[in-house]
Scaffold this motif. Structure first.
Motif, mmCIF file in Angstrom:
data_model
loop_
_atom_site.group_PDB
_atom_site.id
_atom_site.type_symbol
_atom_site.label_atom_id
_atom_site.label_comp_id
_atom_site.label_asym_id
_atom_site.label_seq_id
_atom_site.Cartn_x
_atom_site.Cartn_y
_atom_site.Cartn_z
ATOM 1 N N ASN A 51 0.857 -1.177 0.000
ATOM 2 C CA ASN A 51 0.000 0.000 0.000
ATOM 3 C C ASN A 51 0.894 1.229 0.000
ATOM 4 O O ASN A 51 1.814 1.330 0.843
ATOM 5 C CB ASN A 51 -0.892 0.021 1.248
ATOM 6 C CG ASN A 51 -2.057 -0.947 1.147
ATOM 7 O OD1 ASN A 51 -2.359 -1.456 0.075
ATOM 8 N ND2 ASN A 51 -2.712 -1.214 2.276
ATOM 9 N N LEU A 52 0.650 2.149 -0.904
ATOM 10 C CA LEU A 52 1.488 3.340 -1.029
ATOM 11 C C LEU A 52 0.790 4.548 -0.418
ATOM 12 O O LEU A 52 -0.381 4.825 -0.704
ATOM 13 C CB LEU A 52 1.794 3.619 -2.501
ATOM 14 C CG LEU A 52 2.378 2.454 -3.315
ATOM 15 C CD1 LEU A 52 2.700 2.913 -4.733
ATOM 16 C CD2 LEU A 52 3.612 1.879 -2.632
ATOM 17 N N ALA A 53 1.530 5.281 0.411
ATOM 18 C CA ALA A 53 1.002 6.480 1.068
ATOM 19 C C ALA A 53 1.927 7.644 0.735
ATOM 20 O O ALA A 53 3.025 7.745 1.268
ATOM 21 C CB ALA A 53 0.922 6.261 2.577
ATOM 22 N N THR A 54 1.492 8.531 -0.148
ATOM 23 C CA THR A 54 2.353 9.602 -0.654
ATOM 24 C C THR A 54 2.063 10.932 0.025
ATOM 25 O O THR A 54 0.934 11.437 -0.032
ATOM 26 C CB THR A 54 2.167 9.762 -2.175
ATOM 27 O OG1 THR A 54 2.478 8.532 -2.827
ATOM 28 C CG2 THR A 54 3.077 10.857 -2.707
ATOM 29 N N ASN A 55 3.085 11.507 0.657
ATOM 30 C CA ASN A 55 3.000 12.873 1.157
ATOM 31 C C ASN A 55 3.319 13.797 -0.016
ATOM 32 O O ASN A 55 4.422 13.771 -0.559
ATOM 33 C CB ASN A 55 3.999 13.089 2.301
ATOM 34 C CG ASN A 55 3.838 14.457 2.950
ATOM 35 O OD1 ASN A 55 3.382 15.414 2.339
ATOM 36 N ND2 ASN A 55 4.254 14.560 4.215
ATOM 37 N N SER A 84 -2.908 9.429 -0.678
ATOM 38 C CA SER A 84 -2.045 10.596 -0.523
ATOM 39 C C SER A 84 -2.525 11.458 0.640
ATOM 40 O O SER A 84 -3.686 11.373 1.066
ATOM 41 C CB SER A 84 -2.009 11.419 -1.808
ATOM 42 O OG SER A 84 -3.294 11.930 -2.118
ATOM 43 N N TYR A 85 -1.627 12.262 1.138
ATOM 44 C CA TYR A 85 -1.888 13.211 2.210
ATOM 45 C C TYR A 85 -0.828 14.284 2.084
ATOM 46 O O TYR A 85 0.064 14.187 1.230
ATOM 47 C CB TYR A 85 -1.818 12.524 3.581
ATOM 48 C CG TYR A 85 -0.489 11.865 3.866
ATOM 49 C CD1 TYR A 85 0.465 12.507 4.651
ATOM 50 C CD2 TYR A 85 -0.170 10.607 3.340
ATOM 51 C CE1 TYR A 85 1.690 11.908 4.906
ATOM 52 C CE2 TYR A 85 1.046 10.008 3.596
ATOM 53 C CZ TYR A 85 1.981 10.661 4.364
ATOM 54 O OH TYR A 85 3.192 10.079 4.606
ATOM 55 N N ALA A 86 -0.890 15.312 2.888
ATOM 56 C CA ALA A 86 0.104 16.386 2.770
ATOM 57 C C ALA A 86 0.361 17.042 4.109
ATOM 58 O O ALA A 86 -0.566 17.229 4.913
ATOM 59 C CB ALA A 86 -0.356 17.438 1.764
ATOM 60 N N THR A 87 1.613 17.377 4.343
ATOM 61 C CA THR A 87 1.973 18.108 5.557
ATOM 62 C C THR A 87 1.165 19.404 5.626
ATOM 63 O O THR A 87 1.120 20.181 4.670
ATOM 64 C CB THR A 87 3.476 18.428 5.555
ATOM 65 O OG1 THR A 87 4.197 17.201 5.647
ATOM 66 C CG2 THR A 87 3.843 19.319 6.733
ATOM 67 N N GLY A 88 0.507 19.611 6.755
ATOM 68 C CA GLY A 88 -0.264 20.829 6.962
ATOM 69 C C GLY A 88 -1.677 20.801 6.431
ATOM 70 O O GLY A 88 -2.435 21.751 6.625
ATOM 71 N N ALA A 89 -2.060 19.710 5.751
ATOM 72 C CA ALA A 89 -3.399 19.654 5.140
ATOM 73 C C ALA A 89 -4.437 18.990 6.035
ATOM 74 O O ALA A 89 -5.616 18.926 5.679
ATOM 75 C CB ALA A 89 -3.337 18.920 3.806
ATOM 76 N N ARG A 148 -8.366 4.831 4.837
ATOM 77 C CA ARG A 148 -8.449 4.155 3.546
ATOM 78 C C ARG A 148 -7.369 3.075 3.413
ATOM 79 O O ARG A 148 -7.612 1.989 2.871
ATOM 80 C CB ARG A 148 -8.343 5.170 2.417
ATOM 81 C CG ARG A 148 -9.527 6.145 2.342
ATOM 82 C CD ARG A 148 -9.530 6.953 1.069
ATOM 83 N NE ARG A 148 -8.358 7.816 0.961
ATOM 84 C CZ ARG A 148 -8.303 9.068 1.408
ATOM 85 N NH1 ARG A 148 -9.366 9.592 2.031
ATOM 86 N NH2 ARG A 148 -7.226 9.804 1.250
ATOM 87 N N LEU A 149 -6.174 3.361 3.911
ATOM 88 C CA LEU A 149 -5.095 2.366 3.870
ATOM 89 C C LEU A 149 -5.461 1.141 4.698
ATOM 90 O O LEU A 149 -5.180 0.001 4.316
ATOM 91 C CB LEU A 149 -3.790 2.983 4.405
ATOM 92 C CG LEU A 149 -3.083 3.997 3.511
ATOM 93 C CD1 LEU A 149 -2.013 4.735 4.294
ATOM 94 C CD2 LEU A 149 -2.470 3.324 2.287
#
Length: 396
Positions: free
Chosen positions: A182-186, A215-220, A229-230
């Motif tokens: 499972n890939l989790a991209t910042n 995906s997710y993002a720092t500060g979001a 979801r993962l």
């Protein structure tokens, strides 16, 4: 000869002598005075912000290495001297001013923070003045012409290029028998994204399957949604490249759901400074330059880690970057001219440093082919568990 004439002749001789001394001192004539002039390295770093756990140890290691080199006579007879300034959490305006102040102090080479997005203002100040811009640990091929155009030929990093790092992570996963991921991209940084992209490219080449991409993002404020979801998709390993507040949030979130799937991170996730107390971090892995935990297989690395009380294995990149710059100056006949040094560094092939063998190319101004250490954290305890070298640098 009258007294007036004698004084006129003496004055002319003194003026001539002064001119000769000035010529020697600027390097236009003899080299005695110039040989003793220090080679000034300007180092723009983040002392207390997000990049402090990476910048601080690299700078500390560099200072130790400079002292060792100077103790042996310097580089071509000239001592190295580090001048520093603080980018204040890589605030763009302050970072640019920081770089300008270093150049104003005579810096001939500029060192920058360990991420290309954050480092851009300082890099541009340096390369626009024709100075070499060096990062001890930026991990993307954008530290060079890819981002900065023709002037980017002056920009290099002694970090690991993301394509190489992601590939090494994939080969380690395959070695462990992990066949689905499972890939989790910042999405905050190019480096974060490129590592995961390279992992997927190499992992699928090896025969692995990707079960989910999130995906997710720092500060979001969207890490928890990605975690949910993962958690809904089973896989042998969860792969990410992340740091900052999102690292403990991602790991804690997964474990709080009772999900015991191994987590594999890049160098961004090295160290124990980020560990949450509850739940404790288990079955977590990160690839890095060296072990900061006293068990690295290289004795010199263990010694330096002990001296520094290092936070992450990236500390060796500070020493490696100084070694690399010193080698470039020697191979360039003592020159500190940016263009000449860059041409020399593009020809580096397996140059020995404390961090391993360093290679560059016209395409990659960031290191590829280096051996990585794999660090495992279990029950909040970190230890070295093996090494891996990427066999392929995939195109992404």
């Amino acid at each position: 000869m009258t007294a007036r004439t004698r004084w006129s002749v003496l004055g002319a001789l003194l003026a001539l002598s002064a001119a000769v001394v000035a010529t020697v001192g600027t390097g236009l004539g003899g080299s005695q005075t110039n040989a003793a002039a220090p080679i000034v390295i300007g180092w723009a770093f983040d002392s207390k912000g997000n990049m402090a756990p990476f910048d601080g140890p690299a700078l500390a290691a560099a200072k130790i290495r400079v002292g060792q080199i100077n103790g042996r006579g310097g580089v071509n007879g000239r001592p190295l001297k580090i001048e520093t300034c603080d980018t204040n959490n890589n605030n763009p305006a302050k970072a640019k001013s920081c770089a300008a102040s270093l150049l104003g102090k005579g810096a001939q080479i500029i060192f920058v923070t360990c991420d290309v997005d954050f480092a851009t203002p300082v890099v541009q100040e340096a390369i626009n003045r024709g100075k070499l811009a060096i990062a001890p640990c930026i991990g993307t091929d954008q530290m060079g012409p890819k981002r900065f155009g023709s002037k980017g030929r002056l920009a290099f990093s002694f970090g690991n290029v993301a394509q190489d790092e992601g590939s090494a992570m994939a080969e380690y996963a395959w070695r462990r028998g992990w066949r689905t991921a499972n890939l989790a991209t910042n999405t905050l940084l190019v480096y974060f994204k490129n590592v995961v992209q390279a992992f997927e490219k190499r992992f699928t080449q090896l025969g692995g399957k990707v079960a989910a991409r999130e995906s997710y993002a720092t500060g979001a404020n969207n890490v928890n949604a990605a975690v949910s979801r993962l958690n809904a998709r089973k896989a042998d390993v969860i792969v990410t490249s992340t740091a900052f507040g999102e690292l403990p949030a991602l790991v804690s979130g997964i474990r709080s759901l009772g999900n015991k799937t191994p987590i594999l991170n890049s160098w961004a996730g090295d160290g124990v400074y980020w560990l949450p107390k509850s739940p404790q971090v288990t079955d977590y892995y990160a690839v890095t330059y060296a072990s900061a935990f006293g068990d690295d297989p290289n004795r010199a690395v263990r010694s330096l880690a002990k001296q520094l009380k290092a936070f992450t294995g990236g500390f060796v990149a500070g020493s490696a970057a100084i070694d690399g710059v010193a080698t470039a100056i020697r191979r360039s006949g003592g020159s500190t001219n940016g263009v000449r040094l860059a041409a020399t560094m593009e020809k580096f092939r397996k140059v020995p440093t404390l961090s391993g063998l360093v290679s560059f190319s016209p395409q990659f101004h960031t290191v590829f082919g280096r051996q990585y250490r794999v660090i495992k954290i279990h029950n909040n305890k970190a230890k070295y568990v093996g090494a891996v070298t990427a066999k392929v640098v995939p195109k992404i």
